[in-house]
Write an enzyme that holds these catalytic residues in place. Structure first.
Site, PDB file in Angstrom:
ATOM      1  N   GLY A  48       0.812  -1.220   0.000  1.00  0.00           N
ATOM      2  CA  GLY A  48       0.000   0.000   0.000  1.00  0.00           C
ATOM      3  C   GLY A  48       0.836   1.255   0.000  1.00  0.00           C
ATOM      4  N   THR A  84      -0.096   3.926  -2.835  1.00  0.00           N
ATOM      5  CA  THR A  84      -0.999   4.902  -3.457  1.00  0.00           C
ATOM      6  C   THR A  84      -2.188   5.220  -2.539  1.00  0.00           C
ATOM      7  N   PRO A  88      -5.955   7.808  -2.243  1.00  0.00           N
ATOM      8  CA  PRO A  88      -6.932   8.455  -3.118  1.00  0.00           C
ATOM      9  C   PRO A  88      -6.418   9.798  -3.677  1.00  0.00           C
ATOM     10  N   ILE A 109      -5.071  -1.110  -4.737  1.00  0.00           N
ATOM     11  CA  ILE A 109      -4.056  -2.026  -4.211  1.00  0.00           C
ATOM     12  C   ILE A 109      -4.283  -3.447  -4.737  1.00  0.00           C
ATOM     13  N   LEU A 138       9.819  -0.459  -5.736  1.00  0.00           N
ATOM     14  CA  LEU A 138       9.261  -0.252  -7.076  1.00  0.00           C
ATOM     15  C   LEU A 138      10.309  -0.537  -8.146  1.00  0.00           C
ATOM     16  N   GLY A 148      -8.883  -8.497 -37.465  1.00  0.00           N
ATOM     17  CA  GLY A 148     -10.175  -7.952 -37.861  1.00  0.00           C
ATOM     18  C   GLY A 148     -11.187  -8.090 -36.733  1.00  0.00           C
ATOM     19  N   GLU A 198       2.844   1.347 -11.129  1.00  0.00           N
ATOM     20  CA  GLU A 198       4.313   1.335 -10.944  1.00  0.00           C
ATOM     21  C   GLU A 198       4.950   2.574 -11.558  1.00  0.00           C
ATOM     22  N   PHE A 214       9.069  17.552 -12.170  1.00  0.00           N
ATOM     23  CA  PHE A 214       7.904  17.004 -11.462  1.00  0.00           C
ATOM     24  C   PHE A 214       7.093  18.097 -10.781  1.00  0.00           C
TER      25      PHE A 214
HETATM   26  P1  TGC Z   1      12.361  12.395  -4.648  1.00  0.00           P
HETATM   27  O1  TGC Z   1      12.605  13.618  -3.815  1.00  0.00           O
HETATM   28  O2  TGC Z   1      12.887  12.349  -6.038  1.00  0.00           O
HETATM   29  O3  TGC Z   1      12.903  11.108  -3.909  1.00  0.00           O
HETATM   30  C1  TGC Z   1      12.635  10.876  -2.534  1.00  0.00           C
HETATM   31  C2  TGC Z   1      13.697   9.907  -2.040  1.00  0.00           C
HETATM   32  O4  TGC Z   1      13.584   8.667  -2.748  1.00  0.00           O
HETATM   33  C3  TGC Z   1      14.797   8.376  -3.467  1.00  0.00           C
HETATM   34  N1  TGC Z   1      14.384   7.751  -4.738  1.00  0.00           N
HETATM   35  C4  TGC Z   1      14.536   6.462  -4.985  1.00  0.00           C
HETATM   36  N2  TGC Z   1      15.092   5.473  -4.263  1.00  0.00           N
HETATM   37  C5  TGC Z   1      15.085   4.239  -4.781  1.00  0.00           C
HETATM   38  N3  TGC Z   1      14.547   3.964  -5.996  1.00  0.00           N
HETATM   39  C6  TGC Z   1      13.967   4.934  -6.745  1.00  0.00           C
HETATM   40  N4  TGC Z   1      13.413   4.630  -7.921  1.00  0.00           N
HETATM   41  C7  TGC Z   1      13.951   6.257  -6.253  1.00  0.00           C
HETATM   42  N5  TGC Z   1      13.465   7.438  -6.708  1.00  0.00           N
HETATM   43  C8  TGC Z   1      13.742   8.350  -5.768  1.00  0.00           C
HETATM   44  C9  TGC Z   1      15.463   9.725  -3.638  1.00  0.00           C
HETATM   45  O5  TGC Z   1      16.848   9.580  -3.820  1.00  0.00           O
HETATM   46  C10 TGC Z   1      15.111  10.405  -2.324  1.00  0.00           C
HETATM   47  O6  TGC Z   1      15.946   9.869  -1.329  1.00  0.00           O
HETATM   48  P2  TGC Z   1      16.422  10.794  -0.100  1.00  0.00           P
HETATM   49  O7  TGC Z   1      17.322   9.906   0.677  1.00  0.00           O
HETATM   50  O8  TGC Z   1      17.127  11.969  -0.758  1.00  0.00           O
HETATM   51  O9  TGC Z   1      15.180  11.200   0.627  1.00  0.00           O
HETATM   52  O10 TGC Z   1      10.805  12.122  -4.619  1.00  0.00           O
HETATM   53  P3  TGC Z   1       9.617  12.915  -5.271  1.00  0.00           P
HETATM   54  O11 TGC Z   1       8.630  13.171  -4.191  1.00  0.00           O
HETATM   55  O12 TGC Z   1      10.110  14.098  -6.061  1.00  0.00           O
HETATM   56  O13 TGC Z   1       8.979  11.842  -6.272  1.00  0.00           O
HETATM   57  C11 TGC Z   1       9.731  11.302  -7.312  1.00  0.00           C
HETATM   58  C12 TGC Z   1       8.861  10.390  -8.211  1.00  0.00           C
HETATM   59  C13 TGC Z   1       7.728  11.187  -8.830  1.00  0.00           C
HETATM   60  C14 TGC Z   1       9.754   9.855  -9.311  1.00  0.00           C
HETATM   61  C15 TGC Z   1       8.324   9.208  -7.399  1.00  0.00           C
HETATM   62  O14 TGC Z   1       7.609   9.597  -6.324  1.00  0.00           O
HETATM   63  C16 TGC Z   1       7.568   8.215  -8.233  1.00  0.00           C
HETATM   64  O15 TGC Z   1       8.181   7.284  -8.716  1.00  0.00           O
HETATM   65  N6  TGC Z   1       6.208   8.355  -8.408  1.00  0.00           N
HETATM   66  C17 TGC Z   1       5.407   7.307  -9.036  1.00  0.00           C
HETATM   67  C18 TGC Z   1       4.648   6.563  -7.964  1.00  0.00           C
HETATM   68  C19 TGC Z   1       4.563   5.098  -8.237  1.00  0.00           C
HETATM   69  O16 TGC Z   1       5.295   4.537  -9.047  1.00  0.00           O
HETATM   70  N7  TGC Z   1       3.674   4.450  -7.541  1.00  0.00           N
HETATM   71  C20 TGC Z   1       3.539   3.028  -7.667  1.00  0.00           C
HETATM   72  C21 TGC Z   1       2.670   2.471  -6.577  1.00  0.00           C
HETATM   73  S1  TGC Z   1       2.832   0.731  -6.390  1.00  0.00           S
HETATM   74  C22 TGC Z   1       2.104   0.091  -7.727  1.00  0.00           C
HETATM   75  O17 TGC Z   1       1.699   0.733  -8.624  1.00  0.00           O
HETATM   76  C23 TGC Z   1       2.020  -1.374  -7.717  1.00  0.00           C
HETATM   77  S2  TGC Z   1       1.241  -2.057  -9.076  1.00  0.00           S
HETATM   78  C24 TGC Z   1       1.477  -3.640  -8.627  1.00  0.00           C
HETATM   79  C25 TGC Z   1       1.182  -4.626  -9.636  1.00  0.00           C
HETATM   80  O18 TGC Z   1       0.010  -5.073  -9.686  1.00  0.00           O
HETATM   81  O19 TGC Z   1       2.120  -5.062 -10.361  1.00  0.00           O
HETATM   82  P1  FAD Z   2      -2.345  10.634 -10.968  1.00  0.00           P
HETATM   83  O1  FAD Z   2      -1.109  10.637 -10.176  1.00  0.00           O
HETATM   84  O2  FAD Z   2      -3.525  11.392 -10.448  1.00  0.00           O
HETATM   85  O3  FAD Z   2      -2.060  10.963 -12.443  1.00  0.00           O
HETATM   86  C1  FAD Z   2      -3.084  11.336 -13.373  1.00  0.00           C
HETATM   87  C2  FAD Z   2      -2.376  11.839 -14.652  1.00  0.00           C
HETATM   88  O4  FAD Z   2      -1.563  12.980 -14.339  1.00  0.00           O
HETATM   89  C3  FAD Z   2      -1.436  10.773 -15.239  1.00  0.00           C
HETATM   90  O5  FAD Z   2      -1.507  10.807 -16.628  1.00  0.00           O
HETATM   91  C4  FAD Z   2      -0.061  11.239 -14.771  1.00  0.00           C
HETATM   92  O6  FAD Z   2       0.981  10.830 -15.662  1.00  0.00           O
HETATM   93  C5  FAD Z   2      -0.241  12.755 -14.794  1.00  0.00           C
HETATM   94  N1  FAD Z   2       0.714  13.438 -13.887  1.00  0.00           N
HETATM   95  C6  FAD Z   2       0.803  13.314 -12.546  1.00  0.00           C
HETATM   96  N2  FAD Z   2       1.817  14.059 -12.069  1.00  0.00           N
HETATM   97  C7  FAD Z   2       2.398  14.645 -13.151  1.00  0.00           C
HETATM   98  C8  FAD Z   2       3.516  15.521 -13.338  1.00  0.00           C
HETATM   99  N3  FAD Z   2       4.268  15.928 -12.318  1.00  0.00           N
HETATM  100  N4  FAD Z   2       3.817  15.917 -14.597  1.00  0.00           N
HETATM  101  C9  FAD Z   2       3.083  15.485 -15.652  1.00  0.00           C
HETATM  102  N5  FAD Z   2       2.014  14.681 -15.549  1.00  0.00           N
HETATM  103  C10 FAD Z   2       1.692  14.252 -14.314  1.00  0.00           C
HETATM  104  N6  FAD Z   2      -0.622   1.275  -6.041  1.00  0.00           N
HETATM  105  C11 FAD Z   2      -0.100   0.697  -4.930  1.00  0.00           C
HETATM  106  O7  FAD Z   2       0.411   1.366  -4.036  1.00  0.00           O
HETATM  107  N7  FAD Z   2      -0.126  -0.663  -4.791  1.00  0.00           N
HETATM  108  C12 FAD Z   2      -0.678  -1.482  -5.727  1.00  0.00           C
HETATM  109  O8  FAD Z   2      -0.664  -2.707  -5.557  1.00  0.00           O
HETATM  110  C13 FAD Z   2      -1.256  -0.892  -6.891  1.00  0.00           C
HETATM  111  N8  FAD Z   2      -1.877  -1.670  -7.814  1.00  0.00           N
HETATM  112  C14 FAD Z   2      -2.558  -1.068  -8.840  1.00  0.00           C
HETATM  113  C15 FAD Z   2      -3.349  -1.858  -9.690  1.00  0.00           C
HETATM  114  C16 FAD Z   2      -4.085  -1.259 -10.707  1.00  0.00           C
HETATM  115  C17 FAD Z   2      -4.976  -2.103 -11.573  1.00  0.00           C
HETATM  116  C18 FAD Z   2      -3.991   0.144 -10.917  1.00  0.00           C
HETATM  117  C19 FAD Z   2      -4.744   0.793 -12.033  1.00  0.00           C
HETATM  118  C20 FAD Z   2      -3.205   0.912 -10.088  1.00  0.00           C
HETATM  119  C21 FAD Z   2      -2.492   0.329  -9.027  1.00  0.00           C
HETATM  120  N9  FAD Z   2      -1.758   1.104  -8.122  1.00  0.00           N
HETATM  121  C22 FAD Z   2      -1.198   0.528  -7.015  1.00  0.00           C
HETATM  122  C23 FAD Z   2      -1.796   2.545  -8.225  1.00  0.00           C
HETATM  123  C24 FAD Z   2      -0.880   3.128  -9.309  1.00  0.00           C
HETATM  124  O9  FAD Z   2       0.461   3.055  -8.940  1.00  0.00           O
HETATM  125  C25 FAD Z   2      -1.334   4.572  -9.566  1.00  0.00           C
HETATM  126  O10 FAD Z   2      -2.567   4.494 -10.253  1.00  0.00           O
HETATM  127  C26 FAD Z   2      -0.320   5.352 -10.365  1.00  0.00           C
HETATM  128  O11 FAD Z   2       0.865   5.563  -9.630  1.00  0.00           O
HETATM  129  C27 FAD Z   2      -0.876   6.735 -10.794  1.00  0.00           C
HETATM  130  O12 FAD Z   2      -1.518   7.385  -9.763  1.00  0.00           O
HETATM  131  P2  FAD Z   2      -3.008   7.983  -9.979  1.00  0.00           P
HETATM  132  O13 FAD Z   2      -3.852   6.902 -10.536  1.00  0.00           O
HETATM  133  O14 FAD Z   2      -3.406   8.635  -8.713  1.00  0.00           O
HETATM  134  O15 FAD Z   2      -2.842   9.063 -11.113  1.00  0.00           O
END
Ligand code: TGC
Ligand code: FAD
Length: 392
Positions: free
Chosen positions: A137, A139, A141, A170, A247, A347, A371, A391
């Site tokens: 967990g 993400t 709302p 999630i 991640l 098709g 991700e 960002f």
């Molecule tokens: P930022 O200030 O850049 O970084 C904060 C701290 O994190 C470190 N860091 C990392 N460390 C390890 N791996 C990475 N990829 C890292 N990226 C950053 C960074 O060095 C810093 O460390 P420290 O020690 O200086 O504090 O953070 P930010 O707030 O500006 O955000 C950066 C951003 C936007 C890239 C990041 O937050 C991001 O990746 N956002 C996307 C969120 C995301 O991917 N959510 C996924 C949720 S889980 C999911 O979707 C599961 S799906 C599961 C499935 O079904 O397969």
């Molecule tokens: P938002 O962050 O609200 O983004 C909406 C749009 O705005 C996107 O197009 C995005 O690219 C754009 N945007 C956002 N910020 C910027 C920026 N700075 N510049 C330009 N464009 C931007 N999360 C978990 O924690 N655990 C899980 O197991 C998990 N499983 C998932 C399973 C499914 C089926 C789905 C759909 C999602 C899952 N997620 C999970 C959540 C997923 O990681 C988020 O949906 C994803 O990170 C995007 O967040 P959001 O949906 O809130 O979109």
């Protein structure tokens, strides 16, 4: 699909670079997908049901903790093996791969990497066999792409922590036994907590009406004054870097997995194009269809090479987060494009559940969003090459 005729494609002889062990591991995963996933997956997706029957098989092919050491129940494999397993599973369905990704990279990895030895011994062996299932967990709302803004929080109450907040979207939440939950302490520092089903105030409602990843269960994690024992905090790392490092591992798996979905679509389109005749000849003989097929295998091959090289770098502990982002972004977009083109080759038949393509295409709409969205990964590359964050 009871008879799964899938044949893999390897245009640049990448198989020559794989070890005998890699071939065996991949074959085991491929055989299992053909035998236990292909026959049931379309029905599960149509009914929007997670097929629990696959859990045992996923464990048996080493998909739960492929690179976690054997002493904790993992398979102790290298990163290329992990990638190959994810590729074969996602060839079957992205939702099945999601289940494995979450269990391995988002639940077992943080417990192994940041947990105590007691936590490792208590949870990892059961997670490896599938006796226990996990979710992750991060993400919320109001905080998706920007997880650093999370409001889920915990307070120190002396002998326990009191957890409040909510996570959304999630994977595996509706049936998870444990959840790795990222929450802020009273100083606003992010920590990981192991929340266990049965703790009072913890609920996991399912999210319905998805058109994508229908064979994967998605839901919420809700915490209302949940008392979490202090020994359930992951002590090894705090800050946003802790969940983001998990991640990295899952995104790496997706970079490989998405190639599997693309290969399945390409293989289906190729077979169909050779069998289907219009204007008295196979449609594979028309230049427009050849252009689609030739471009698909070109893009798949480029993605395969990128994933393989990334695997080598991961094995040497040299893969950067930005390299992983580039591969996840490129390979998922490639797979989505291949799915769209393949559907056109079929098709009208392409829109039915008689073929896997439409299911892959719909699934990949989630894969390109979770991700880290497609946009976020581009911005990660932008930051890496310019040194300037776009960002915020
Ligand atoms: P930022 O200030 O850049 O970084 C904060 C701290 O994190 C470190 N860091 C990392 N460390 C390890 N791996 C990475 N990829 C890292 N990226 C950053 C960074 O060095 C810093 O460390 P420290 O020690 O200086 O504090 O953070 P930010 O707030 O500006 O955000 C950066 C951003 C936007 C890239 C990041 O937050 C991001 O990746 N956002 C996307 C969120 C995301 O991917 N959510 C996924 C949720 S889980 C999911 O979707 C599961 S799906 C599961 C499935 O079904 O397969
Ligand atoms: P938002 O962050 O609200 O983004 C909406 C749009 O705005 C996107 O197009 C995005 O690219 C754009 N945007 C956002 N910020 C910027 C920026 N700075 N510049 C330009 N464009 C931007 N999360 C978990 O924690 N655990 C899980 O197991 C998990 N499983 C998932 C399973 C499914 C089926 C789905 C759909 C999602 C899952 N997620 C999970 C959540 C997923 O990681 C988020 O949906 C994803 O990170 C995007 O967040 P959001 O949906 O809130 O979109």
């Amino acid at each position: 699909m009871n008879n799964d005729p899938y044949q893999s494609h390897d245009y640049f002889n990448i198989d020559d670079l794989l070890s005998e062990e890699h071939h065996m591991i991949r074959q085991a995963a491929r055989d299992w997908v053909k035998r236990d996933v292909s026959p049931i997956i379309e029905d599960a997706a149509q009914k929007a049901e997670f097929p629990k029957s696959i859990i045992k098989g996923l464990a048996e092919i080493g998909a739960f903790g492929p690179y976690i050491p054997e002493e904790y129940g993992g398979a102790g494999l290298d990163q290329i093996s992990y990638g190959l397993i994810m590729q074969e599973i996602e060839r079957g369905d992205s939702g099945v791969r999601s289940t494995a990704s979450v269990q391995s990279s988002l639940v077992m990895f943080p417990i192994y990497q940041y947990g105590t030895d007691e936590q490792r011994k208590k949870f990892l062996p059961k997670l490896a066999t599938g006796e226990m299932m996990g979710s992750f967990g991060l993400t919320e709302p109001d905080h998706g792409s920007n997880p650093g803004g999370m409001t889920t929080n915990f307070k120190d109450k002396g002998d326990h922590y009191l957890l409040n907040g909510a996570k959304m979207w999630i994977s595996n939440s509706p049936f998870c036994d444990v959840a790795i939950v990222w929450a802020k302490n009273e100083e606003g520092r992010v920590h990981g907590l192991i929340v266990e089903r049965g703790m009072e105030g913890f609920s996991t409602p399912e999210t319905h009406n998805k058109w994508s990843l229908r064979a994967s269960a998605t839901g919420e994690l809700i915490f209302e004054d949940v008392k979490v024992p202090k020994e359930n905090l992951l002590p090894g790392r705090s800050g946003l870097g802790a969940p983001l490092s998990c991640l990295d591992s899952a995104r790496y798996g997706i970079a490989w997995g998405s190639i599997g979905a693309a290969l399945d679509c390409y293989d289906t389109a190729m077979r169909y194009a050779k069998e289907r005749t219009q204007f008295d000849r196979p449609i594979a003989g028309f230049q427009l269809q050849q252009k689609k097929l030739a471009e698909m295998i070109t893009e798949i091959t480029k993605a395969q090479l990128m994933a393989y090289r990334l695997g080598q770098l991961k094995n040497e502990n040299k893969a950067s987060s930005s390299q992983i982002s580039m591969a996840k972004r490129n390979n998922v977009e490639m797979a989505l494009n291949v799915a769209r083109e393949s559907r056109q080759v079929l098709g009208g038949m392409g829109i039915t559940g008689d073929y896997s393509i439409m299911r892959h295409m719909m699934n990949l709409e989630s894969v390109i969003t979770y991700e880290g969205t497609h946009d976020i990964h581009l911005l990660i590359t932008g930051l890496d090459i310019t040194g300037i964050s776009a960002f915020k």
